[in-house]
Design a protein around this motif. Structure first.
Motif, PDB file in Angstrom:
ATOM      1  N   CYS A 101     -43.169 -27.913 -53.106  1.00 48.56           N
ATOM      2  CA  CYS A 101     -42.968 -28.373 -51.724  1.00 48.56           C
ATOM      3  C   CYS A 101     -44.289 -28.676 -51.027  1.00 48.56           C
ATOM      4  CB  CYS A 101     -42.146 -27.372 -50.927  1.00 48.56           C
ATOM      5  SG  CYS A 101     -42.780 -25.706 -50.922  1.00 48.56           S
ATOM      6  N   VAL A 102     -45.357 -28.871 -51.813  1.00 43.87           N
ATOM      7  CA  VAL A 102     -46.672 -29.232 -51.266  1.00 43.87           C
ATOM      8  C   VAL A 102     -47.165 -30.494 -51.961  1.00 43.87           C
ATOM      9  CG1 VAL A 102     -49.092 -28.502 -51.053  1.00 43.87           C
ATOM     10  CG2 VAL A 102     -47.258 -26.831 -50.724  1.00 43.87           C
ATOM     11  N   ALA A 103     -47.795 -31.370 -51.178  1.00 41.67           N
ATOM     12  CA  ALA A 103     -48.431 -32.560 -51.750  1.00 41.67           C
ATOM     13  C   ALA A 103     -49.899 -32.554 -51.356  1.00 41.67           C
ATOM     14  CB  ALA A 103     -47.759 -33.837 -51.238  1.00 41.67           C
ATOM     15  N   ALA A 104     -50.751 -32.836 -52.331  1.00 41.47           N
ATOM     16  CA  ALA A 104     -52.190 -32.933 -52.101  1.00 41.47           C
ATOM     17  C   ALA A 104     -52.595 -34.397 -52.277  1.00 41.47           C
ATOM     18  CB  ALA A 104     -52.948 -32.052 -53.080  1.00 41.47           C
ATOM     19  N   ILE A 105     -53.137 -34.970 -51.213  1.00 38.58           N
ATOM     20  CA  ILE A 105     -53.602 -36.352 -51.234  1.00 38.58           C
ATOM     21  C   ILE A 105     -55.127 -36.320 -51.210  1.00 38.58           C
ATOM     22  CG2 ILE A 105     -53.594 -38.585 -50.045  1.00 38.58           C
ATOM     23  CD1 ILE A 105     -50.993 -37.652 -48.636  1.00 38.58           C
ATOM     24  N   ALA A 131     -46.980 -29.974 -46.460  1.00 42.21           N
ATOM     25  CA  ALA A 131     -45.997 -29.003 -46.960  1.00 42.21           C
ATOM     26  C   ALA A 131     -44.636 -29.300 -46.347  1.00 42.21           C
ATOM     27  CB  ALA A 131     -46.432 -27.580 -46.606  1.00 42.21           C
ATOM     28  N   LEU A 132     -43.595 -29.181 -47.174  1.00 39.70           N
ATOM     29  CA  LEU A 132     -42.235 -29.345 -46.692  1.00 39.70           C
ATOM     30  C   LEU A 132     -41.773 -28.018 -46.107  1.00 39.70           C
ATOM     31  CD1 LEU A 132     -39.859 -31.289 -46.465  1.00 39.70           C
ATOM     32  CD2 LEU A 132     -39.102 -30.510 -48.713  1.00 39.70           C
ATOM     33  N   ARG A 133     -41.577 -28.024 -44.789  1.00 42.31           N
ATOM     34  CA  ARG A 133     -41.159 -26.818 -44.068  1.00 42.31           C
ATOM     35  C   ARG A 133     -40.066 -27.193 -43.087  1.00 42.31           C
ATOM     36  NH1 ARG A 133     -46.965 -24.711 -41.884  1.00 42.31           N
ATOM     37  NH2 ARG A 133     -47.720 -23.674 -43.745  1.00 42.31           N
ATOM     38  N   LEU A 137     -41.840 -32.784 -43.541  1.00 44.01           N
ATOM     39  CA  LEU A 137     -43.220 -32.649 -43.996  1.00 44.01           C
ATOM     40  C   LEU A 137     -44.123 -32.314 -42.816  1.00 44.01           C
ATOM     41  CD1 LEU A 137     -43.714 -35.470 -46.628  1.00 44.01           C
ATOM     42  CD2 LEU A 137     -43.979 -33.031 -46.967  1.00 44.01           C
ATOM     43  N   GLN A 138     -45.028 -31.366 -43.036  1.00 42.11           N
ATOM     44  CA  GLN A 138     -45.990 -30.973 -42.012  1.00 42.11           C
ATOM     45  C   GLN A 138     -47.395 -31.050 -42.602  1.00 42.11           C
ATOM     46  OE1 GLN A 138     -45.064 -27.176 -40.298  1.00 42.11           O
ATOM     47  NE2 GLN A 138     -42.966 -27.761 -39.811  1.00 42.11           N
TER      48      GLN A 138
END
Length: 150
Positions: A101-105, A131-133, A137-138
């Motif tokens: 549930c986390v993306a790193a760009i 992070a998907l919370r 997405l936040q």
């Protein structure tokens, strides 16, 4: 000290998939992360503070290329006051890694900014975490480092 901080940061990133699997969250897609990042860029350039309030996590840690650290509140306040005004924001060399549930760009950013009324153009290498919370997405973290002069 910088190496220690980098090692701790990398360790935390590596632990995220485990934490997200334990929490049973829905996975983030790279496309969704980029749409969210685009929305943040548009909100910053367009002075859309309502959108920024929604996009930025309450526990945001925003580390500028100058090493200044902002929270969500101090970051939005700096934009609202006019101390910082993003004129253009462009990115290239983008890579997105999804970790549950986390993306790193990561990528290269070229930003034209007015800082206390003075024009500034910066090129940075950046790391942006989403992070998907609570079903959305936040934006939870940003770290930027200026590239060396060419």
């Amino acid at each position: 000290m910088r190496r220690l901080i980098a090692a701790l940061f990398c360790g935390a990133i590596q632990m995220m998939p485990v934490a997200s699997q334990a929490a049973g969250c829905e996975p983030v897609t790279a496309a969704d992360a980029l749409v969210a990042e685009d929305a943040r860029y548009a909100a910053q350039v367009g002075d859309d503070y309502i959108a920024l309030e929604q996009l930025l996590a309450d526990d945001l840690v925003y580390i500028h290329s100058s090493a200044l650290v902002d929270s969500k509140r101090s970051y939005i306040d700096s934009l609202r006051s006019g101390a910082v005004k993003y004129v253009t924001m462009r990115r290239s060399e983008v890579s997105v890694r999804t970790l549950g549930c986390v993306a790193a760009i990561t990528g290269l950013g070229n930003f034209d900014v007015k800082l206390n009324g003075k024009d500034l153009s910066v090129e940075v290498r950046f790391h942006s975490l989403w992070a998907l919370r609570d079903g959305r997405l936040q934006f939870v973290s940003w770290q930027a480092t200026r590239t060396p002069p060419k």
